[in-house]
Design a protein around this motif. Structure first.
Motif, PDB file in Angstrom:
ATOM      1  N   VAL A 306       0.759  -1.277   0.012  1.00 39.78           N
ATOM      2  CA  VAL A 306      -0.059  -0.057   0.061  1.00 39.78           C
ATOM      3  C   VAL A 306       0.775   1.173   0.032  1.00 39.78           C
ATOM      4  O   VAL A 306       1.856   1.296   0.868  1.00 39.78           O
ATOM      5  CB  VAL A 306      -0.887  -0.254   1.180  1.00 39.78           C
ATOM      6  N   ILE A 307       0.552   2.126  -0.967  1.00 39.27           N
ATOM      7  CA  ILE A 307       1.422   3.414  -1.162  1.00 39.27           C
ATOM      8  C   ILE A 307       0.551   4.647  -0.950  1.00 39.27           C
ATOM      9  O   ILE A 307      -0.233   4.750  -1.938  1.00 39.27           O
ATOM     10  CB  ILE A 307       2.224   3.243  -2.767  1.00 39.27           C
ATOM     11  N   PRO A 308       0.825   5.327   0.009  1.00 45.11           N
ATOM     12  CA  PRO A 308       0.242   6.672   0.267  1.00 45.11           C
ATOM     13  C   PRO A 308       0.750   7.671  -0.675  1.00 45.11           C
ATOM     14  O   PRO A 308       2.152   7.522  -1.360  1.00 45.11           O
ATOM     15  CB  PRO A 308       0.637   6.953   1.603  1.00 45.11           C
ATOM     16  N   HIS A 309       0.207   8.744  -0.987  1.00 43.41           N
ATOM     17  CA  HIS A 309       0.677   9.944  -1.635  1.00 43.41           C
ATOM     18  C   HIS A 309       0.089  11.363  -1.191  1.00 43.41           C
ATOM     19  O   HIS A 309      -0.942  11.265  -0.477  1.00 43.41           O
ATOM     20  CB  HIS A 309       0.358   9.736  -3.199  1.00 43.41           C
ATOM     21  N   GLU A 310       0.580  12.321  -1.598  1.00 44.66           N
ATOM     22  CA  GLU A 310      -0.118  13.607  -1.283  1.00 44.66           C
ATOM     23  C   GLU A 310      -0.415  14.467  -2.526  1.00 44.66           C
ATOM     24  O   GLU A 310      -0.489  15.699  -2.533  1.00 44.66           O
ATOM     25  CB  GLU A 310       0.977  14.333  -0.658  1.00 44.66           C
ATOM     26  N   ARG A 311      -0.733  13.638  -3.452  1.00 44.41           N
ATOM     27  CA  ARG A 311      -1.242  14.476  -4.949  1.00 44.41           C
ATOM     28  C   ARG A 311      -2.387  14.638  -4.910  1.00 44.41           C
ATOM     29  O   ARG A 311      -3.234  13.955  -4.357  1.00 44.41           O
ATOM     30  CB  ARG A 311      -0.777  13.652  -5.983  1.00 44.41           C
ATOM     31  N   PRO A 312      -3.355  15.622  -5.945  1.00 48.80           N
ATOM     32  CA  PRO A 312      -4.700  15.608  -5.953  1.00 48.80           C
ATOM     33  C   PRO A 312      -5.279  14.509  -6.338  1.00 48.80           C
ATOM     34  O   PRO A 312      -4.797  13.572  -7.077  1.00 48.80           O
ATOM     35  CB  PRO A 312      -4.553  16.630  -7.061  1.00 48.80           C
ATOM     36  N   SER A 313      -6.379  14.187  -6.129  1.00 50.27           N
ATOM     37  CA  SER A 313      -7.194  13.304  -6.547  1.00 50.27           C
ATOM     38  C   SER A 313      -7.547  13.139  -8.123  1.00 50.27           C
ATOM     39  O   SER A 313      -7.562  12.055  -8.965  1.00 50.27           O
ATOM     40  CB  SER A 313      -8.833  13.216  -5.912  1.00 50.27           C
ATOM     41  N   GLY A 314      -7.313  14.326  -8.667  1.00 48.27           N
ATOM     42  CA  GLY A 314      -7.767  14.372 -10.155  1.00 48.27           C
ATOM     43  C   GLY A 314      -9.271  14.135 -10.320  1.00 48.27           C
ATOM     44  O   GLY A 314      -9.941  14.154  -9.175  1.00 48.27           O
ATOM     45  N   ILE A 315      -9.514  13.714 -11.378  1.00 46.75           N
ATOM     46  CA  ILE A 315     -11.251  13.495 -11.559  1.00 46.75           C
ATOM     47  C   ILE A 315     -11.533  12.224 -12.201  1.00 46.75           C
ATOM     48  O   ILE A 315     -10.539  12.077 -13.369  1.00 46.75           O
ATOM     49  CB  ILE A 315     -11.792  14.718 -12.323  1.00 46.75           C
ATOM     50  N   THR A 316     -12.233  11.627 -11.968  1.00 45.56           N
ATOM     51  CA  THR A 316     -12.532  10.162 -12.459  1.00 45.56           C
ATOM     52  C   THR A 316     -13.893   9.878 -12.170  1.00 45.56           C
ATOM     53  O   THR A 316     -14.501  10.253 -11.081  1.00 45.56           O
ATOM     54  CB  THR A 316     -11.718   9.051 -11.655  1.00 45.56           C
TER      55      THR A 316
END
Length: 605
Positions: A306-316
């Motif tokens: 499991v890899i966390p991140h701090e980037r925006p969700s974007g749109i899906t």
């Protein structure tokens, strides 16, 4: 192959070039460049902070893709190409550090130099940089690459090219670009264009190429074998020129990167369980929790990371094409958002374990905040108050259902919105003023059972409103052709966004994309307010102003009601062979372009 555009560009910009030349004496070459402030890494950095410079070489990674391909050229609009080739099989003058919001360091270029206001940028190529066939990289190759991509390449390259006033060789290994408008980001964007080998394409039609031409590039990987629509295998070049460049230390560790293609997600997952694939990203948390219990995981041969991140969700989600009459009215789009029973769908698809995307930049510091716009965000938006849709200034949140299948409250609201837009329910059908039934076509690519299941649930809700859409599922080649020409009413849409949004935002949401084919403006939006916010992002004098401008853009996009968002992936889930390793130090972007397989390695236990 094509006429030389440079001469005409140079005529008429002589005064600008002379003014920039006067500032050249005060500029100094640097090892890197940041959008704001200075690069975090010093000139003598050993490797990127999330790479292991001592990683062993060897092994292979085999991943799966749903769909097909009929081209090996990712830089043109024609055909369908494995998306990874754009990043794995090519290099650029500068490389991106994914542990900083937007900072580049020298790759093919050993240094970068800019004017006082970034009105020009100059690169010096590394001595010894060469293509995989052993021929040296030249300034001529670089200039040809920029002209070709900027004129007949994919539309994603045209915007930057149109901002170049002149391009000229200034030394045996140096090249300067002078810009025709103020745009501080251009110095960075120019450094990220892929570099091609000019001689390979002499006498050939670059923009019509497919699988007939295997690219010759400077990258550490070369295409070794492929079968159209089935697989592509890239092998690490043992004579790769850049193995000792500090930016590349700890990268390109695997001997082979192989991509297998499947007709649907079920077949791909079965191939992973059988060991044909040795790495798999999982986007469905319910599936991750309940179906990853096969023998290879039980005995430890496959690991779940499991890899966390701090980037925006974007749109899906599912985008509505406002070029079509069905979705021109924002009230109709709002009705679709209310009819889409996310809470029930999320429970059905993921057991309610996946959080919803709440805005385009949610999950990050750049996302719109709850409640009315305040401070600098409001100051940016108020001049466009007459064009903004409800919620942009006063606050907006996506509709929330009661979680039941009937979704009665939101369905009533949706019907009211349709009535306000001029529709009525007659004999059980939603009809317009002309008496014609309201309907639309949902276009999907084959192989995505999850998207089809979500749309089926959505249609069940719409039928309660007297609306029965048509669902068309087609192969990836046909699908790409239709979305590139915006031949759909609604389709699946996924747009990743970074912590450093810039010029690409115009490709995503700019007015030019309403008619120009091949952009990412699937919704067909044309908003002066959005374009003004993008300009504010590009010309922000400070980090604080940049954040405010992005939050303002997020409000415009979200309240535009163009996309029905589904769930976000604020962590990445990757199941992989135990021999596939990655560094403990993760970049702020997490599992992003430039991480897997770039810094992974193979290590026998």
């Amino acid at each position: 192959m094509r006429p030389d555009f440079f001469l005409s560009r140079r005529i008429g910009i002589a005064a600008l070039a002379l003014a920039c030349a006067a500032q050249a004496a005060t500029a100094e070459p640097q090892h890197g460049i940041a959008m704001y402030g200075d690069p975090e890494l010093p000139p003598d950095f050993v490797s990127l902070p999330y790479a292991n410079p001592d990683a062993p070489k060897g092994g292979r990674i085999v991943t799966g893709e749903v769909g097909s391909f009929d081209s090996l050229n990712p830089h043109i609009s024609k055909g369908s190409t494995p998306w990874q080739l754009r990043f794995l099989a090519y290099e650029s003058l500068m490389g991106r550090n994914w542990d900083e919001p937007f900072t580049l360091y020298g790759l093919l270029a050993e240094s970068i130099e800019v004017g006082e206001n970034r009105e020009w940028v100059e690169f010096v190529l590394r001595e010894g940089a060469k293509f995989s066939d052993g021929t040296p990289l030249t300034v001529e190759d670089v200039m040809w690459s920029y002209e070709t991509l900027g004129t007949i390449g994919h539309p994603r390259y045209h915007g930057a090219w149109n901002k170049i006033a002149s391009m000229e060789q200034t030394g045996p290994r140096s090249i300067r670009f002078t810009f025709n408008e103020q745009d501080p980001e251009m110095a960075l964007l120019i450094g990220m264009r892929p570099i091609l080998k000019k001689a390979q394409w002499e006498g050939k039609d670059f923009d019509a190429s497919g699988i007939d031409e295997v690219p010759i590039t400077t990258a550490p990987y070369v295409i070794d074998d492929f079968e159209a629509g089935r697989f592509v295998s890239l092998k690490r070049d043992p004579d790769y020129w850049g193995a000792d460049v500090n930016f590349m230390r700890g990268q390109a560790n695997l001997d082979e990167i192989r991509m297998e293609f499947y007709g649907d997600g079920t077949a791909m997952f079965e191939a992973f369980k059988a060991g044909v694939l040795n790495s798999s990203r999982e986007f469905n948390v319910e599936k991750w929790d309940t179906q990853y219990d096969f023998p290879a995981i039980d005995n430890g041969d496959v690991i779940k990371s499991v890899i966390p991140h701090e980037r925006p969700s974007g749109i899906t989600g599912f985008v509505m094409n406002t070029r079509r009459d069905a979705f021109k009215d924002w009230r109709v789009r709002d009705a679709m958002l209310h009819a889409f029973n996310f809470e029930f769908i999320n429970e059905t698809m993921t057991g309610s374990k996946q959080p919803r995307i709440t805005s385009y930049f949610s999950n990050s510091v750049l996302g719109m905040q709850d409640g009315p716009a305040e401070g600098r965000v409001r100051e940016l938006l108020e001049p466009f108050a007459d064009e903004l849709l409800p919620g942009a200034l006063d606050g907006y949140a996506l509709p929330v259902s009661d979680g039941t299948e009937r979704n009665r409250g939101n369905i009533r609201t949706a019907i009211t919105l349709m009535e306000e837009a001029g529709y009525t329910i007659t004999d059980g059908q939603m009809v317009g003023p002309d008496g014609a039934p309201f309907t639309f076509e949902v276009v999907l690519s084959q192989g995505s059972a999850e998207n089809e299941a979500i749309i089926d649930l959505f249609i069940q809700s719409l039928e309660r409103m007297g609306i029965t859409p048509t669902v068309t599922t087609i192969d990836s080649a046909q699908y790409n052709e239709r979305v590139n020409t915006y031949d759909f009413d609604m389709t699946y849409y996924r747009r990743g966004l970074s912590l450093s949004p810039g010029n690409e935002q115009k490709l995503y949401w700019g007015c030019d994309g309403v008619e120009a084919e091949g952009t990412r403006n699937y919704m067909g939006m044309c908003s002066p307010a959005a374009e003004a916010m993008i300009d504010a992002i590009l010309n922000s004098p400070s980090r604080d102003d940049f954040i405010a401008s992005t939050r303002a853009l997020d409000r415009i996009l979200t309240t535009g009601r163009y996309v029905i968002p589904i769930y976000q992936w604020n962590i990445s889930r990757i199941a992989h062979a135990k021999e596939l390793k990655y560094p403990e130090n993760l970049p702020i972007y997490g599992d992003w372009i430039g991480w897997q397989p770039d810094v992974w390695w193979w290590e026998e236990e």
